[in-house]
Design an enzyme around this catalytic site. Structure first.
Site, short mmCIF file in Angstrom:
data_model
loop_
_atom_site.label_atom_id
_atom_site.label_comp_id
_atom_site.label_asym_id
_atom_site.label_seq_id
_atom_site.Cartn_x
_atom_site.Cartn_y
_atom_site.Cartn_z
N ASP A 1 -11.73 -6.52 17.71
CA ASP A 1 -12.40 -7.79 17.45
C ASP A 1 -12.74 -7.95 15.97
O ASP A 1 -13.55 -7.19 15.43
CB ASP A 1 -13.68 -7.90 18.29
CG ASP A 1 -14.36 -9.26 18.12
OD1 ASP A 1 -13.66 -10.22 17.75
OD2 ASP A 1 -15.57 -9.35 18.35
N ASP B 1 -9.87 -15.61 14.01
CA ASP B 1 -10.57 -14.71 14.93
C ASP B 1 -9.59 -14.11 15.93
O ASP B 1 -8.79 -14.82 16.53
CB ASP B 1 -11.66 -15.51 15.66
CG ASP B 1 -12.53 -14.65 16.54
OD1 ASP B 1 -12.65 -13.44 16.29
OD2 ASP B 1 -13.11 -15.19 17.49
#
Length: 475
Positions: A144, A349
């Protein structure tokens, strides 16, 4: 379609490379449907790694491939989109909180105050996983870029979700050490997680708490141990030893934080890899591997187009995220016209699935796409996706190429696997994989669905992000 043509289509699909030209892509629907029906149940607990020209290359797979349940595919897709919506709403909510606190602080004093942000993520949508070795144990963790603290579930555990791998046991790791409350790592928790270190009567132990937007959380204490990435060792790596973890984390053993704060893996290993990492995200349907690479030697990439770089947009209040200046989009070679381009930063992202656009940009993109992709029967929208078609009677369709343009003449060409989201595996409900934000003032997000089969390079030292086409493969 002849048997010979179909074989060629299948080979192209598996490799993730389609296309007739710069402005049009070829989508073999029947082959995609066959891929959706596969139900292999592989294990990803021992993914591969290698070292090449000073870089470390980790095999990367999609979570749905590694931890696939026998449940209904359509239900899994629905849950994925719902969780993705929660993640995006959480990010936007936290950004608003940061802004309001900043205004309040400025009204009280002339000194600029930097307020840390809680990453606000929901784990169900963090789709890509790699295997690392921590304290001698293999750990499969979610990757992440929107988080900073790396953490794993630890024994003894007061509340842990189920995972196939054994829990990390610090008591049997000879290199494990606790992190004291007065340490720099403990003091860095606030900027990394939004919460200060939890220090009780035992000053030798620094507790942490990370709360996510959907109510998920991890709580435990900071530790240090020997981390191995491929063949490269990192001593005294600081991570979270989670004793109380709950939420939509799937079956992964924890999370790898690739943000920009002092506690992120990227900052902690900057002396080894120079603050550079990159990834190539494979599509789920192809059940293929991608790669996460630490180190900046471009000779190890397998890109088919030159790398184009754009500079990161500095944001002192949201310093841990990666912001870019999106200056335009083209659909089938036609530039989308909207005055909002280039006026606010976009997040890139790895955890958000579907790209989110400000309403005015989305409206213009949707209109141009429908202008070029015409003549196909429309069907009702699905969840956050409102532009859907029934393509069940077609063996193949031609779709316009989508390109995203950034400051400095950089561009990201959306792979064919990132244009349509298959809600139903018979292609009776196939949706344009873009969504609108609720308000113009919200921050746009470039999701991982549109980053498939693209080499994305993050260079934190030069403060730039690069893009190049690449057929994702570990080999």
């Amino acid at each position: 379609m002849s048997l010979c043509q179909y074989s060629i289509v299948f080979a192209l699909l598996f490799l993730g490379t389609f296309g007739y030209g710069d402005n049009e892509l070829f989508l073999p629907l029947k082959t995609l449907q066959k891929m959706h029906h596969k139900h292999n149940e592989p294990s990803c607990s021992s993914q591969k790694s290698r070292s090449e020209n000073g870089a470390i290359i980790l095999e990367m797979k999609h979570k749905d491939y590694c931890f696939r349940s026998r449940g209904d595919l359509n239900k899994r897709l629905q849950k994925r989109l719902l969780a993705d919506d929660i993640r995006v709403r959480s990010i936007q909510s936290n950004i608003k909180k940061i802004s309001s606190k900043q205004v309040e602080a400025l009204s009280k004093t002339t000194t600029t105050t930097q307020i840390p942000i809680n990453s606000g993520v929901t784990m169900q949508t963090l789709n890509y996983i790699v295997t690392v070795t921590l304290g001698g144990r293999n750990m499969t963790v979610i990757v992440d870029t929107g988080s900073d603290l790396t953490w794993v579930q630890c024994q003894p555990c007061r509340l842990c979700y189920n995972q196939p791998e054994p829990l990390f046991n610090p008591s049997i790791s000879p290199s494990f050490q606790t992190v004291a409350c007065n340490s720099s790592a403990c003091l860095s928790l606030e900027s990394a997680t939004g919460n200060s270190g939890l220090c009780g009567t035992n000053s030798q132990t620094c507790g942490y708490l990370v709360s996510y937007g959907d109510g998920s959380y991890t709580k435990g204490e900071l530790g240090q141990d020997h981390l191995v990435l491929g063949r490269t060792s990192v001593d005294n790596f600081v991570f979270g030893c989670g004793r109380n973890n709950r939420g939509l984390f799937g079956l992964a053993s924890g999370l790898m934080g690739l943000g920009r704060s002092d506690l992120s893996l990227i900052t902690q290993t900057s002396g080894v890899f120079g603050g550079v990492f990159s990834y190539c995200l494979p599509s789920t349907e192809a059940e293929s591997s991608g790669s996460l690479i630490f180190g900046g030697d471009p000779s190890v990439f397998k890109n088919s187009t030159p790398i184009s770089y754009t500079k990161m947009v500095p944001n002192p209040q949201l310093f841990s995220f990666y912001f870019l200046n999106l200056t335009g989009m083209t659909i089938g070679g036609v530039a989308v016209q909207d005055s909002s381009f280039g006026k606010s930063g976009f997040l890139i992202d790895s955890g958000t699935v579907i790209t989110r656009l400000p309403p005015s940009i989305y409206k213009a993109v949707k209109a141009e796409f429908l202008k070029q992709f015409s003549g196909y029967p429309s069907v009702p929208g699905y969840s956050i996706l409102d532009t859907c078609f029934d393509l069940s009677t077609y063996e193949e369709v031609n779709i316009p190429t989508i390109k995203v343009h950034f400051e400095g003449d950089a561009q990201m060409v959306v792979d064919v696997a990132g244009v349509f989201y298959f809600v139903k595996n018979d292609a009776s409900q196939v949706c344009l994989a873009l969504a609108s934000l609720q308000y113009e003032g919200e921050i746009g997000i470039i999701g991982n669905f549109q980053q498939r089969n693209t080499r994305v390079i993050y260079d934190t030292k030069q403060s730039q992000v690069g893009f190049a086409k690449e057929t994702c493969s570990f080999m």
